[in-house]
Design a protein around this motif. Structure first.
Motif, PDB file in Angstrom:
ATOM      1  N   VAL A  52       0.840  -1.203   0.000  1.00 60.67           N
ATOM      2  CA  VAL A  52       0.000   0.000   0.000  1.00 60.67           C
ATOM      3  C   VAL A  52       0.872   1.249   0.000  1.00 60.67           C
ATOM      4  CG1 VAL A  52      -1.760   1.297   1.268  1.00 60.67           C
ATOM      5  CG2 VAL A  52      -1.844  -1.202   1.220  1.00 60.67           C
ATOM      6  N   LEU A  53       1.920   1.240   0.805  1.00 60.20           N
ATOM      7  CA  LEU A  53       2.784   2.415   0.923  1.00 60.20           C
ATOM      8  C   LEU A  53       3.532   2.712  -0.371  1.00 60.20           C
ATOM      9  CD1 LEU A  53       4.172   1.713   4.518  1.00 60.20           C
ATOM     10  CD2 LEU A  53       2.550   3.511   3.873  1.00 60.20           C
ATOM     11  N   ASP A  54       3.722   1.704  -1.199  1.00 62.21           N
ATOM     12  CA  ASP A  54       4.413   1.894  -2.481  1.00 62.21           C
ATOM     13  C   ASP A  54       3.482   2.441  -3.562  1.00 62.21           C
ATOM     14  OD1 ASP A  54       6.818   1.002  -1.485  1.00 62.21           O
ATOM     15  OD2 ASP A  54       6.584  -1.055  -2.215  1.00 62.21           O
ATOM     16  N   ASN A  55       2.203   2.586  -3.245  1.00 61.16           N
ATOM     17  CA  ASN A  55       1.197   3.043  -4.207  1.00 61.16           C
ATOM     18  C   ASN A  55       0.992   4.552  -4.056  1.00 61.16           C
ATOM     19  OD1 ASN A  55      -1.050   3.578  -5.770  1.00 61.16           O
ATOM     20  ND2 ASN A  55      -2.327   1.995  -4.863  1.00 61.16           N
ATOM     21  N   ALA A  56       1.369   5.305  -5.063  1.00 59.30           N
ATOM     22  CA  ALA A  56       1.304   6.767  -4.983  1.00 59.30           C
ATOM     23  C   ALA A  56      -0.123   7.293  -4.884  1.00 59.30           C
ATOM     24  CB  ALA A  56       1.998   7.388  -6.193  1.00 59.30           C
ATOM     25  N   SER A  57      -1.102   6.495  -5.257  1.00 58.09           N
ATOM     26  CA  SER A  57      -2.488   6.956  -5.190  1.00 58.09           C
ATOM     27  C   SER A  57      -3.175   6.556  -3.884  1.00 58.09           C
ATOM     28  CB  SER A  57      -3.290   6.403  -6.373  1.00 58.09           C
ATOM     29  OG  SER A  57      -3.367   4.984  -6.307  1.00 58.09           O
ATOM     30  N   ALA A  58      -2.466   5.867  -3.003  1.00 56.23           N
ATOM     31  CA  ALA A  58      -3.054   5.373  -1.757  1.00 56.23           C
ATOM     32  C   ALA A  58      -2.946   6.405  -0.636  1.00 56.23           C
ATOM     33  CB  ALA A  58      -2.383   4.075  -1.333  1.00 56.23           C
ATOM     34  N   THR A  59      -3.876   6.312   0.311  1.00 55.65           N
ATOM     35  CA  THR A  59      -3.852   7.153   1.511  1.00 55.65           C
ATOM     36  C   THR A  59      -3.984   6.251   2.731  1.00 55.65           C
ATOM     37  OG1 THR A  59      -4.965   8.926   0.296  1.00 55.65           O
ATOM     38  CG2 THR A  59      -4.842   9.142   2.682  1.00 55.65           C
ATOM     39  N   VAL A  60      -3.127   6.485   3.717  1.00 55.33           N
ATOM     40  CA  VAL A  60      -3.080   5.671   4.931  1.00 55.33           C
ATOM     41  C   VAL A  60      -3.362   6.563   6.131  1.00 55.33           C
ATOM     42  CG1 VAL A  60      -1.635   4.180   6.381  1.00 55.33           C
ATOM     43  CG2 VAL A  60      -1.388   4.122   3.880  1.00 55.33           C
ATOM     44  N   LEU A  61      -4.234   6.108   7.013  1.00 54.29           N
ATOM     45  CA  LEU A  61      -4.565   6.847   8.230  1.00 54.29           C
ATOM     46  C   LEU A  61      -3.982   6.131   9.438  1.00 54.29           C
ATOM     47  CD1 LEU A  61      -6.192   9.204   9.528  1.00 54.29           C
ATOM     48  CD2 LEU A  61      -8.069   7.559   9.811  1.00 54.29           C
ATOM     49  N   ASP A  62      -3.190   6.862  10.217  1.00 56.42           N
ATOM     50  CA  ASP A  62      -2.646   6.341  11.476  1.00 56.42           C
ATOM     51  C   ASP A  62      -3.460   6.923  12.618  1.00 56.42           C
ATOM     52  OD1 ASP A  62      -1.001   5.138  13.376  1.00 56.42           O
ATOM     53  OD2 ASP A  62       0.450   6.787  13.349  1.00 56.42           O
ATOM     54  N   VAL A  63      -4.287   6.076  13.241  1.00 55.37           N
ATOM     55  CA  VAL A  63      -5.221   6.514  14.283  1.00 55.37           C
ATOM     56  C   VAL A  63      -4.556   6.402  15.657  1.00 55.37           C
ATOM     57  CG1 VAL A  63      -7.461   6.033  15.346  1.00 55.37           C
ATOM     58  CG2 VAL A  63      -7.180   5.802  12.871  1.00 55.37           C
ATOM     59  N   ALA A  64      -4.912   7.329  16.552  1.00 53.01           N
ATOM     60  CA  ALA A  64      -4.291   7.400  17.880  1.00 53.01           C
ATOM     61  C   ALA A  64      -2.777   7.498  17.712  1.00 53.01           C
ATOM     62  CB  ALA A  64      -4.694   6.202  18.734  1.00 53.01           C
ATOM     63  N   CYS A  65      -2.365   8.397  16.832  1.00 51.63           N
ATOM     64  CA  CYS A  65      -0.961   8.470  16.414  1.00 51.63           C
ATOM     65  C   CYS A  65      -0.038   9.008  17.491  1.00 51.63           C
ATOM     66  CB  CYS A  65      -0.830   9.317  15.150  1.00 51.63           C
ATOM     67  SG  CYS A  65      -1.189  11.083  15.398  1.00 51.63           S
ATOM     68  N   GLY A  66      -0.586   9.622  18.546  1.00 49.84           N
ATOM     69  CA  GLY A  66       0.256  10.134  19.621  1.00 49.84           C
ATOM     70  C   GLY A  66       1.276  11.139  19.128  1.00 49.84           C
ATOM     71  N   THR A  67       2.532  10.888  19.453  1.00 49.84           N
ATOM     72  CA  THR A  67       3.598  11.810  19.054  1.00 49.84           C
ATOM     73  C   THR A  67       4.137  11.502  17.661  1.00 49.84           C
ATOM     74  OG1 THR A  67       5.228  10.436  20.202  1.00 49.84           O
ATOM     75  CG2 THR A  67       4.271  12.274  21.436  1.00 49.84           C
ATOM     76  N   GLY A  68       3.459  10.648  16.913  1.00 48.32           N
ATOM     77  CA  GLY A  68       3.739  10.515  15.483  1.00 48.32           C
ATOM     78  C   GLY A  68       4.776   9.496  15.067  1.00 48.32           C
ATOM     79  N   ASP A  69       5.274   8.679  15.993  1.00 47.32           N
ATOM     80  CA  ASP A  69       6.358   7.769  15.617  1.00 47.32           C
ATOM     81  C   ASP A  69       5.952   6.786  14.520  1.00 47.32           C
ATOM     82  OD1 ASP A  69       8.181   8.924  17.268  1.00 47.32           O
ATOM     83  OD2 ASP A  69       8.327   7.272  18.694  1.00 47.32           O
ATOM     84  N   LEU A  70       4.766   6.198  14.619  1.00 45.08           N
ATOM     85  CA  LEU A  70       4.357   5.253  13.580  1.00 45.08           C
ATOM     86  C   LEU A  70       4.049   5.983  12.276  1.00 45.08           C
ATOM     87  CD1 LEU A  70       3.770   2.446  12.563  1.00 45.08           C
ATOM     88  CD2 LEU A  70       1.454   2.638  13.486  1.00 45.08           C
ATOM     89  N   SER A  71       3.395   7.127  12.343  1.00 47.84           N
ATOM     90  CA  SER A  71       3.110   7.902  11.133  1.00 47.84           C
ATOM     91  C   SER A  71       4.402   8.199  10.371  1.00 47.84           C
ATOM     92  CB  SER A  71       2.425   9.226  11.488  1.00 47.84           C
ATOM     93  OG  SER A  71       1.237   9.030  12.198  1.00 47.84           O
ATOM     94  N   ILE A  72       5.427   8.602  11.107  1.00 50.01           N
ATOM     95  CA  ILE A  72       6.714   8.939  10.488  1.00 50.01           C
ATOM     96  C   ILE A  72       7.374   7.693   9.909  1.00 50.01           C
ATOM     97  CG2 ILE A  72       9.049   9.767  10.999  1.00 50.01           C
ATOM     98  CD1 ILE A  72       7.658  11.658  13.098  1.00 50.01           C
ATOM     99  N   GLU A  73       7.277   6.577  10.615  1.00 48.64           N
ATOM    100  CA  GLU A  73       7.824   5.317  10.104  1.00 48.64           C
ATOM    101  C   GLU A  73       7.120   4.912   8.814  1.00 48.64           C
ATOM    102  OE1 GLU A  73      10.173   2.277   9.515  1.00 48.64           O
ATOM    103  OE2 GLU A  73      10.459   3.485  11.337  1.00 48.64           O
ATOM    104  N   LEU A  74       5.803   5.046   8.785  1.00 46.30           N
ATOM    105  CA  LEU A  74       5.043   4.688   7.589  1.00 46.30           C
ATOM    106  C   LEU A  74       5.411   5.577   6.404  1.00 46.30           C
ATOM    107  CD1 LEU A  74       1.495   4.193   9.181  1.00 46.30           C
ATOM    108  CD2 LEU A  74       3.040   2.387   8.388  1.00 46.30           C
ATOM    109  N   GLN A  75       5.678   6.836   6.663  1.00 46.34           N
ATOM    110  CA  GLN A  75       5.973   7.784   5.590  1.00 46.34           C
ATOM    111  C   GLN A  75       7.372   7.608   5.015  1.00 46.34           C
ATOM    112  OE1 GLN A  75       3.572  10.709   4.472  1.00 46.34           O
ATOM    113  NE2 GLN A  75       4.809   9.672   2.937  1.00 46.34           N
ATOM    114  N   THR A  76       8.252   6.931   5.761  1.00 49.76           N
ATOM    115  CA  THR A  76       9.638   6.751   5.331  1.00 49.76           C
ATOM    116  C   THR A  76       9.699   6.035   3.980  1.00 49.76           C
ATOM    117  OG1 THR A  76      10.374   6.636   7.638  1.00 49.76           O
ATOM    118  CG2 THR A  76      11.877   5.782   5.961  1.00 49.76           C
ATOM    119  N   ASN A  77      10.215   6.708   2.984  1.00 48.45           N
ATOM    120  CA  ASN A  77      10.358   6.164   1.622  1.00 48.45           C
ATOM    121  C   ASN A  77       9.036   5.710   1.012  1.00 48.45           C
ATOM    122  OD1 ASN A  77      13.219   6.472   1.707  1.00 48.45           O
ATOM    123  ND2 ASN A  77      13.386   4.559   2.854  1.00 48.45           N
TER     124      ASN A  77
END
Length: 236
Positions: A52-77
């Motif tokens: 999913v992350l390799d798909n430029a047309s996809a959107t991913v929601l990180d719920v209860a993201c807190g201070t953003g560590d998982l969101s940032i990990e998901l966004q990496t590359n």
């Protein structure tokens, strides 16, 4: 979503206040108390969603993201767009200071401000157990997923190695609250942690609850002897 009871609303208010009070020390304590194992766990979540992350047309929601560590990990590359959401503004303030590339949106996991069928994937890490109603929370995550979209849940779980289980429970209930309380100034927040985990469904019960909520292909992987687990499923 059905309307929440007064008890559930009070629970949400208390959890929000608790996390607001420890937001400034939250990252330090996470990494120290887990001996940085939490970073590896988040990388494994990203691997689960790599297609999913390799798909430029996809959107991913990180719920209860807190201070953003998982969101940032998901966004990496990643080619996909990642959005983080949490109902605790001080935690989001920390998250926004760590990444200017990810939209961090204030919102309640039990009543997300997004339309039905909006996201190709949804994640929630160490947040599901904080919800006042696990089933209703999963139903809300199901609602915002597109049909065929993937949910990945990273959460503390039940250790599966007998000797290790006793040692971990001792650390979790006796040692961790003392260290967390001393560093954060809020021992109550770190007494809440083992209490919330003890009330959370174990691996098999969470998998069953996901299936009951409308997820197919539900599976889970134990992490570090079952201290935590990654559950995943696709929306019917």
């Amino acid at each position: 979503m059905s309307s929440r009871t007064a008890r559930e609303l009070e629970h949400a208010k208390a959890v929000r206040a608790m996390f607001s009070g420890i937001a400034g020390r939250y990252d330090l304590l996470n990494h120290v108390l887990s001996m940085n194992i939490d970073k590896r766990w988040r990388r494994l979540v990203r691997q689960k969603l790599q297609r999913v992350l390799d798909n430029a047309s996809a959107t991913v929601l990180d719920v209860a993201c807190g201070t953003g560590d998982l969101s940032i990990e998901l966004q990496t590359n990643a080619e996909a767009r990642v959005i983080g959401t949490d109902f605790c503004r001080p935690m989001l303030t920390v998250a926004a200071g760590k990444s200017a590339d990810i939209p961090f949106v204030e919102g309640d996991a039990m009543n997300l401000g997004f339309a039905d069928d909006s996201f190709d994937a949804v994640t929630i890490a160490f947040g599901l157990r904080n919800l006042s109603n696990f089933g209703d929370g999963l139903a809300e995550l199901h609602r915002v997923l597109k049909p065929g979209g993937k949910l990945v849940v990273l959460e503390f779980s039940s250790p599966v190695i007998p000797g290790f289980r006793q040692a971990f429970n001792f650390y979790f209930t006796r040692i961790l609250p003392r260290i967390g309380g001393a560093v954060s100034g809020s021992r109550g927040a770190y007494e809440y942690l083992p209490d919330s985990v003890s009330k959370f469904p174990d691996q098999k019960r969470l998998a069953a609850l996901m299936q009951e909520t409308g997820f197919d292909n539900v599976e889970y992987t134990n992490l570090t002897g079952g201290i935590a687990a990654i559950h995943s499923g696709t929306r019917r």
